[in-house]
Design an enzyme around this catalytic site. Structure first.
Site, short mmCIF file in Angstrom:
data_model
loop_
_atom_site.label_atom_id
_atom_site.label_comp_id
_atom_site.label_asym_id
_atom_site.label_seq_id
_atom_site.Cartn_x
_atom_site.Cartn_y
_atom_site.Cartn_z
N SER A 147 0.85 -1.21 0.00
CA SER A 147 0.00 0.00 0.00
C SER A 147 0.88 1.25 0.00
O SER A 147 2.08 1.17 0.30
CB SER A 147 -0.83 -0.03 1.28
OG SER A 147 -1.41 1.22 1.57
N TYR A 160 -3.77 -0.25 9.82
CA TYR A 160 -3.53 -0.59 8.41
C TYR A 160 -2.09 -0.26 8.03
O TYR A 160 -1.38 -1.06 7.40
CB TYR A 160 -4.53 0.18 7.56
CG TYR A 160 -4.54 -0.14 6.08
CD1 TYR A 160 -5.17 -1.28 5.59
CD2 TYR A 160 -3.95 0.72 5.16
CE1 TYR A 160 -5.20 -1.56 4.22
CE2 TYR A 160 -3.98 0.46 3.80
CZ TYR A 160 -4.60 -0.68 3.34
OH TYR A 160 -4.63 -0.95 1.98
N1 LIG Z 1 -8.20 -0.06 -3.07
C1 LIG Z 1 -7.06 0.53 -2.83
O1 LIG Z 1 -6.90 1.74 -3.05
C2 LIG Z 1 -5.88 -0.25 -2.33
C3 LIG Z 1 -4.63 0.37 -2.36
C4 LIG Z 1 -3.52 -0.30 -1.86
C5 LIG Z 1 -3.65 -1.58 -1.40
N2 LIG Z 1 -4.86 -2.18 -1.38
C6 LIG Z 1 -4.88 -3.56 -0.90
O2 LIG Z 1 -5.23 -4.41 -1.98
C7 LIG Z 1 -5.92 -5.55 -1.50
C8 LIG Z 1 -7.26 -5.65 -2.19
O3 LIG Z 1 -7.94 -4.43 -1.99
P1 LIG Z 1 -9.35 -4.05 -2.63
O4 LIG Z 1 -9.40 -2.59 -2.69
O5 LIG Z 1 -9.63 -4.89 -3.82
O6 LIG Z 1 -10.24 -4.50 -1.37
P2 LIG Z 1 -11.71 -4.99 -1.29
O7 LIG Z 1 -12.22 -4.70 0.07
O8 LIG Z 1 -12.46 -4.43 -2.45
O9 LIG Z 1 -11.47 -6.58 -1.43
C9 LIG Z 1 -10.80 -7.32 -0.44
C10 LIG Z 1 -11.11 -8.80 -0.60
O10 LIG Z 1 -10.50 -9.53 0.49
C11 LIG Z 1 -11.48 -10.41 1.04
N3 LIG Z 1 -11.16 -10.72 2.44
C12 LIG Z 1 -11.16 -9.87 3.50
N4 LIG Z 1 -10.85 -10.53 4.64
C13 LIG Z 1 -10.63 -11.84 4.28
C14 LIG Z 1 -10.27 -13.00 4.99
N5 LIG Z 1 -10.08 -12.97 6.31
N6 LIG Z 1 -10.14 -14.15 4.30
C15 LIG Z 1 -10.33 -14.19 2.96
N7 LIG Z 1 -10.67 -13.12 2.23
C16 LIG Z 1 -10.83 -11.96 2.88
C17 LIG Z 1 -12.78 -9.61 0.88
O11 LIG Z 1 -13.94 -10.40 1.07
C18 LIG Z 1 -12.61 -9.08 -0.54
O12 LIG Z 1 -12.93 -10.05 -1.51
C19 LIG Z 1 -6.02 -5.34 0.02
O13 LIG Z 1 -4.96 -6.01 0.65
C20 LIG Z 1 -5.90 -3.84 0.17
O14 LIG Z 1 -5.44 -3.46 1.44
C21 LIG Z 1 -5.98 -1.55 -1.82
O1 LIG Z 2 -6.05 5.83 3.26
C1 LIG Z 2 -7.04 5.07 3.21
O2 LIG Z 2 -8.07 5.29 3.87
C2 LIG Z 2 -7.01 3.88 2.35
O3 LIG Z 2 -8.06 3.34 2.04
C3 LIG Z 2 -5.69 3.36 1.86
C4 LIG Z 2 -5.84 2.73 0.48
O4 LIG Z 2 -6.74 1.64 0.54
C5 LIG Z 2 -4.54 2.22 -0.10
O5 LIG Z 2 -3.98 1.24 0.70
C6 LIG Z 2 -3.56 3.29 -0.46
O6 LIG Z 2 -2.44 2.71 -1.08
#
Ligand SMILES: NC(=O)c1ccc[n+]([C@@H]2O[C@H](COP(=O)([O-])OP(=O)(O)OC[C@H]3O[C@@H](n4cnc5c(N)ncnc54)[C@H](O)[C@@H]3O)[C@@H](O)[C@H]2O)c1
Ligand SMILES: O=C(O)C(=O)C[C@H](O)[C@H](O)CO
Length: 266
Positions: A147, A160
């Site tokens: 992230s 987080y």
């Molecule tokens: N969206 C963003 O901007 C962003 C940025 C950086 C990193 N991330 C990371 O990328 C990954 C995916 O993010 P996203 O935005 O698609 O999130 P999301 O919330 O849209 O999807 C997350 C998925 O993980 C599953 N999950 C949660 N807890 C679980 C568990 N205990 N066991 C199995 N599955 C579980 C959820 O049901 C969902 O399918 C995460 O690790 C998130 O922290 C997201």
């Molecule tokens: O800053 C927040 O509230 C976020 O949701 C962080 C994003 O999901 C993401 O991890 C940024 O890289």
């Protein structure tokens, strides 16, 4: 030697955790397009069914399982089942994650632990379950979804940020410990990506204007937009393929330039 097919994942089995939708789903679709067999899990049957339908819609035959990645016994049985029913896992993406946006002094220790459990302890548990097979077979790719918060802090995301900072170091440590077995463990650090996880940060204001955080992110991102899950497809295929066989312990930030930029002068 450069070859046209060095990004091919033909003959590989990839497990992407929490990939019913969002970033994990996009990465799994890219792997399928590159030739890999796709396995994913999610927290309950309803999400897995929803995921299976979405893969079918894209013409992808994926195998979906219910498994909570924080439950070590469940993960060990799940990995054994996948290896028996689908194939040995060549590529693991630790994607499942959660966030809780609560000011630190108001956050309970239980909530803090829950976030660290899913975002940091679970990648340890799932990686630990697949690494022995990768060592036996003499190759493996692990990609941890990190992230911006692996590098930066901000209000309300202490758990987080602690977990994603830890995940960056777990990535480097897996590389350090298992690199000699031809296992590459790298991270992808997405910027702000439009998925359900970030939906509350993009909700329109009652007067129809943009959420202040939405405006803030656009002004902090040189690309001047939110990322989409599809923006992560190419970087993920690169880190899963032989094109990255000497890339190890690296975090590839896919952030439209956020980490390079000091921000606009007010
Ligand atoms: N969206 C963003 O901007 C962003 C940025 C950086 C990193 N991330 C990371 O990328 C990954 C995916 O993010 P996203 O935005 O698609 O999130 P999301 O919330 O849209 O999807 C997350 C998925 O993980 C599953 N999950 C949660 N807890 C679980 C568990 N205990 N066991 C199995 N599955 C579980 C959820 O049901 C969902 O399918 C995460 O690790 C998130 O922290 C997201
Ligand atoms: O800053 C927040 O509230 C976020 O949701 C962080 C994003 O999901 C993401 O991890 C940024 O890289």
């Amino acid at each position: 030697m450069y070859s046209k097919n060095m990004f091919s994942l033909e003959g590989k089995t990839a497990l992407v955790t929490g990939a019913s939708y969002g970033i994990g789903f996009a990465i799994a679709c890219a792997f399928a397009a590159a030739g890999a067999k796709i396995v994913f899990n999610d927290i309950n049957r309803e999400l897995v069914e929803k995921g299976l339908a979405s893969y079918r819609e894209k013409g992808i035959t994926a195998c979906g399982y219910v498994c909570d990645v924080t439950d070590e016994d469940a993960v060990n049985s799940f990995v054994k089942r996948v290896e028996a029913e689908v194939g040995e896992i060549d590529i693991l993406v630790n994607n499942a994650g959660i966030i809780k946006r609560i000011p630190m002094t108001e956050m309970t220790a239980e909530d803090f632990r829950k976030v660290v459990d899913v975002d940091l302890n679970a990648p340890f548990i799932v990686s630990k379950a697949v690494i022995p097979g990768m060592i036996r077979r003499g190759h493996g790719k692990i990609i941890n979804i990190c992230s911006m918060m692996s590098e930066l802090g901000r209000e309300t995301v202490s758990a987080y940020a602690a977990a994603k900072g830890g995940l960056k170091m777990l990535t480097r440590n897996i590389c350090s410990e298992y690199g000699e077995y031809n296992i590459q463990c790298n991270g992808i650090g997405p910027g702000y990506i439009a998925t359900p996880q970030t939906a509350p940060l993009r909700e329109k204001q009652p007067d129809g204007s943009r959420h202040p955080f939405d405006q803030f992110i656009i002004s902090k991102t040189p690309a001047a937009r939110w990322g989409s899950p599809e923006d992560l497809m190419g970087p993920a295929v690169f880190l899963a393929s032989e094109a990255s066989d000497f890339v190890n312990g690296h975090i590839l930030y896919v952030d439209g330039g956020i980490l390079a930029y000091i921000g606009k002068q007010p």
